[in-house]
Design a protein around this motif. Structure first.
Motif, PDB file in Angstrom:
ATOM      1  N   LYS A   1     -31.613 -19.622 -71.391  1.00  0.00           N
ATOM      2  CA  LYS A   1     -31.059 -19.316 -72.707  1.00  0.00           C
ATOM      3  C   LYS A   1     -29.718 -20.018 -72.861  1.00  0.00           C
ATOM      4  O   LYS A   1     -29.159 -20.535 -71.881  1.00  0.00           O
TER       5      LYS A   1
ATOM      6  N   THR B   1     -34.218 -12.060 -71.297  1.00  0.00           N
ATOM      7  CA  THR B   1     -33.719 -11.919 -72.654  1.00  0.00           C
ATOM      8  C   THR B   1     -34.891 -11.993 -73.621  1.00  0.00           C
ATOM      9  O   THR B   1     -35.570 -13.014 -73.717  1.00  0.00           O
ATOM     10  N   TYR B   2     -35.115 -10.912 -74.330  1.00  0.00           N
ATOM     11  CA  TYR B   2     -36.332 -10.732 -75.109  1.00  0.00           C
ATOM     12  C   TYR B   2     -36.598 -11.874 -76.089  1.00  0.00           C
ATOM     13  O   TYR B   2     -37.735 -12.338 -76.211  1.00  0.00           O
ATOM     14  N   SER B   3     -35.564 -12.337 -76.777  1.00  0.00           N
ATOM     15  CA  SER B   3     -35.777 -13.349 -77.814  1.00  0.00           C
ATOM     16  C   SER B   3     -36.149 -14.721 -77.247  1.00  0.00           C
ATOM     17  O   SER B   3     -36.511 -15.616 -78.002  1.00  0.00           O
ATOM     18  N   TYR B   4     -36.077 -14.886 -75.924  1.00  0.00           N
ATOM     19  CA  TYR B   4     -36.463 -16.149 -75.295  1.00  0.00           C
ATOM     20  C   TYR B   4     -37.757 -16.024 -74.493  1.00  0.00           C
ATOM     21  O   TYR B   4     -38.188 -16.988 -73.871  1.00  0.00           O
TER      22      TYR B   4
ATOM     23  N   LYS C   1     -29.746 -18.889 -84.107  1.00  0.00           N
ATOM     24  CA  LYS C   1     -30.316 -18.073 -83.042  1.00  0.00           C
ATOM     25  C   LYS C   1     -31.726 -17.621 -83.411  1.00  0.00           C
ATOM     26  O   LYS C   1     -31.997 -17.292 -84.560  1.00  0.00           O
ATOM     27  N   ASN C   2     -32.587 -17.592 -82.395  1.00  0.00           N
ATOM     28  CA  ASN C   2     -33.909 -17.021 -82.624  1.00  0.00           C
ATOM     29  C   ASN C   2     -33.813 -15.512 -82.829  1.00  0.00           C
ATOM     30  O   ASN C   2     -34.522 -14.944 -83.652  1.00  0.00           O
ATOM     31  N   SER C   3     -32.917 -14.867 -82.105  1.00  0.00           N
ATOM     32  CA  SER C   3     -32.733 -13.423 -82.264  1.00  0.00           C
ATOM     33  C   SER C   3     -31.942 -13.142 -83.531  1.00  0.00           C
ATOM     34  O   SER C   3     -30.947 -13.805 -83.827  1.00  0.00           O
TER      35      SER C   3
ATOM     36  N   ASN D   1     -39.171 -15.018 -87.359  1.00  0.00           N
ATOM     37  CA  ASN D   1     -38.153 -15.531 -86.446  1.00  0.00           C
ATOM     38  C   ASN D   1     -38.043 -17.044 -86.614  1.00  0.00           C
ATOM     39  O   ASN D   1     -38.719 -17.642 -87.449  1.00  0.00           O
TER      40      ASN D   1
ATOM     41  N   ASN E   1     -40.162  -4.239 -80.420  1.00  0.00           N
ATOM     42  CA  ASN E   1     -41.192  -4.733 -81.320  1.00  0.00           C
ATOM     43  C   ASN E   1     -42.571  -4.198 -80.965  1.00  0.00           C
ATOM     44  O   ASN E   1     -43.575  -4.681 -81.456  1.00  0.00           O
TER      45      ASN E   1
END
Length: 316
Positions: free
Chosen positions: A126, A164-167, A199-201, A211, A306
């Motif tokens: 990340k 890290t969830y968003s990655y 950011k993706n998040s 997203n 989610n």
């Protein structure tokens, strides 16, 4: 404290100086950290054996009573996220510099996956785990969650999903399956973030894209990918090079791991003008219904925001 550089999942990071005058960064394991002694030892054991220009260098370590310290070479430009997500700093990252950073990260991950003595899956690629030296060369850091493999083993399954969830790749977030291809997915998101400066998040777009991945995919299908370019660089960038990077990022984000390229292929694609493979379909996270009822088929999803994971998710 004036010498505090920041703080992550491991704990605070401080700037220091050795007796010979060399500047250093000291990571101190916080007692309240979600990471513990195992992650600390894992990082020491792994990074002590790794030598690559795009990996951060471990200089010392210390374990005494409750005190656990990691001493690294000091990176004066801190982490990549402090540039690409900052309204002022991002302007310093012209496209040629961003492309240099992208290629350096790719070479670092390739070394972990293929060229080091041990096959290593990082599991937390990340922006904040990419540090920048005085010449803006990228160096991958934070190996506390990394896993090693030997022989012909290329992946594994875990009930303890960390990172890290968003990655995270869908197969890892949902089922705990990780491999070199889950790192490739994380790299695809990071590549997209470097190109867009977004950011993706927490990504928000008026057209209701869930997203950054979905937003990029929709623009690609509509043959409008260049609308993704960070406005700070759009006037002076190499448009064909940027478009190629967007294409590569979406290849890395394919839904099925077997459809994603290896990092060796990614490095080749970044450095050539060869025709790129056709895209299939990127991996999206499943939307939630408006009233909070998950559309996921997984019913034991109690820890993921989610409703996707039926494992223990420890986000960072």
């Amino acid at each position: 404290m004036d010498n505090k550089l920041g703080e992550g999942g491991f704990g605070p990071v401080y700037k220091g100086k050795l007796g010979d005058g060399q500047e250093i960064a000291v990571k101190r394991l916080s007692r309240s950290s979600g990471q513990g002694l195992n992650e600390f030892k894992n990082e020491v054991i792994l990074i002590a054996k790794l030598q690559h220009r795009n990996l951060v260098k471990l200089l010392r370590c210390c374990i005494q009573d409750e005190e656990k310290l990691l001493v690294y070479e000091y990176m004066p430009n801190k982490s990549l996220d402090s540039f690409i997500f900052d309204q002022t700093q991002r302007r310093l990252l012209v496209w040629s510099r961003r492309h240099h950073i992208i290629c350096g990260i790719a070479r670092g991950i390739l070394y972990l996956h293929q060229d080091s003595r041990l096959r290593i899956i990082h599991r937390d690629i990340k922006a904040s785990n990419v540090l920048l030296d005085c010449e803006m060369n990228p160096k991958i850091s934070d190996f506390g969650l990394a896993r090693t493999f030997g022989g012909d083993q290329s992946g594994a399954n875990t009930e303890r999903v960390v990172g890290t969830y968003s990655y995270m790749a869908p197969e890892y977030a949902m089922d705990g399956n990780f491999s070199a291809k889950s790192d490739v997915f994380s790299f695809g998101i990071l590549l997209l973030e470097i190109v867009t400066g977004k950011k993706n998040s927490g990504f928000y777009c008026p057209n209701d894209s869930f997203n950054l991945i979905e937003y990029a995919w929709n623009l690609w299908r509509e043959e409008r990918p260049l609308e993704l370019i960070d406005e700070c660089i759009e006037e002076n960038c190499n448009l064909s090079e940027v478009r190629r990077c967007i294409h590569i990022s979406l290849l890395c984000l394919e839904q099925h791991p077997q459809d994603r390229p290896s990092m060796s292929s990614v490095v080749v694609m970044l450095g050539s003008d060869a025709v790129l493979p056709q895209l299939r379909h990127p991996g999206f996270f499943i939307r939630e219904h408006l009233h909070g009822e998950s559309s996921s088929p997984f019913k034991n999803s109690t820890t993921s925001i989610n409703g996707l994971s039926n494992t223990v998710l420890e986000a960072r």
